[in-house]
Write an enzyme that holds these catalytic residues in place. Structure first.
Site, PDB file in Angstrom:
ATOM      1  N   HIS A 148     134.296  70.075 -47.005  1.00 36.50           N
ATOM      2  CA  HIS A 148     134.297  69.795 -46.025  1.00 36.50           C
ATOM      3  C   HIS A 148     135.568  68.355 -45.532  1.00 36.50           C
ATOM      4  CE1 HIS A 148     129.817  72.563 -44.475  1.00 36.50           C
ATOM      5  NE2 HIS A 148     130.881  72.709 -44.970  1.00 36.50           N
ATOM      6  N   GLU A 190     135.176  66.057 -43.593  1.00 35.08           N
ATOM      7  CA  GLU A 190     134.370  65.068 -43.552  1.00 35.08           C
ATOM      8  C   GLU A 190     133.743  64.607 -45.199  1.00 35.08           C
ATOM      9  OE1 GLU A 190     132.311  67.042 -40.335  1.00 35.08           O
ATOM     10  OE2 GLU A 190     132.898  67.465 -42.316  1.00 35.08           O
ATOM     11  N   CYS A 217     127.656  69.257 -40.100  1.00 37.22           N
ATOM     12  CA  CYS A 217     126.350  70.183 -40.255  1.00 37.22           C
ATOM     13  C   CYS A 217     126.208  69.040 -41.179  1.00 37.22           C
ATOM     14  CB  CYS A 217     127.246  70.619 -41.738  1.00 37.22           C
ATOM     15  SG  CYS A 217     127.544  70.489 -43.346  1.00 37.22           S
ATOM     16  N   CYS A 224     126.742  67.173 -44.406  1.00 34.13           N
ATOM     17  CA  CYS A 224     128.209  65.889 -44.575  1.00 34.13           C
ATOM     18  C   CYS A 224     127.528  65.071 -43.207  1.00 34.13           C
ATOM     19  CB  CYS A 224     128.832  66.348 -42.680  1.00 34.13           C
ATOM     20  SG  CYS A 224     130.338  67.778 -43.948  1.00 34.13           S
TER      21      CYS A 224
END
Length: 191
Positions: free
Chosen positions: A88, A90, A116, A119
């Site tokens: 992801h 992040e 999410c 993260c």
């Protein structure tokens, strides 16, 4: 030597949140995910520390070349995050900071999409204090953990999105202090 008047801005100067959110949209253009492009920018004291976008690890084939594992397996969005070749945005931003030895404790993260649970846990442990996101992503466990650990989540709304200036919608269960942002309140709908 002639006397010239001082130069003036011919355009409106963006507010800080708008400025960093525009950067996030540039960063997300590097995404290699074929399902959703996401960008993240880590900022501290109005300085960019690291950026990240979602995609495969260095050296791995991109989803456009080998296809999307999640699509092949029929995995819905928001489920089984481990069944993906990519990271992801992040996560990549945190990794980029660590790779280059940049301390990010006490920083803020600007994201195109709300983080999410995976993260969110990483952002908490990295010492991130505030997340400003544009697109809502429904993850009740991420909300619960963010509130419990004091990670402030702010929904960003660009200028012209209702009240004529940059604003944040309060996320239920998350601390309401929003320095530098105007509060529009939560209408109950997530956009």
């Amino acid at each position: 030597m002639e006397n010239k008047p001082p130069l003036r801005n011919t355009h409106a100067r963006p507010e800080w949140d708008e400025y960093f959110m525009e950067m996030v949209h540039v960063v997300k253009n590097r995404s290699t995910c074929i399902r959703r492009a996401v960008g993240a920018v880590i900022v501290k004291d109005k300085q960019v520390l690291a950026t990240g976008y979602n995609g495969q690890p260095r050296g791995a084939a991109h989803a456009a070349e080998v296809g999307c594992l999640r699509e092949r397996l029929g995995v819905p969005s928001g489920e089984r995050h481990e069944l993906c070749r990519g990271l992801h945005a992040e996560q990549n931003a945190i990794i980029q900071a660590a790779y280059h030895g940049v301390a990010i404790a006490g920083a803020e993260v600007y994201c195109t999409t709300k983080p999410c649970i995976i993260c969110t846990k990483m952002l908490i442990n990295a010492g991130i204090k505030r997340v400003i996101y544009e697109e809502f992503y429904d993850d009740p466990l991420a909300d619960e953990l963010a509130a419990e650990c004091g990670l402030e989540m702010v929904e960003y709304r660009p200028k012209g999105a209702g009240d004529g200036h940059a604003a944040a919608k309060e996320n239920p269960g998350v601390p309401a202090f929003r320095p530098g942002l105007t509060h529009a309140g939560d209408s109950g709908t997530k956009t």
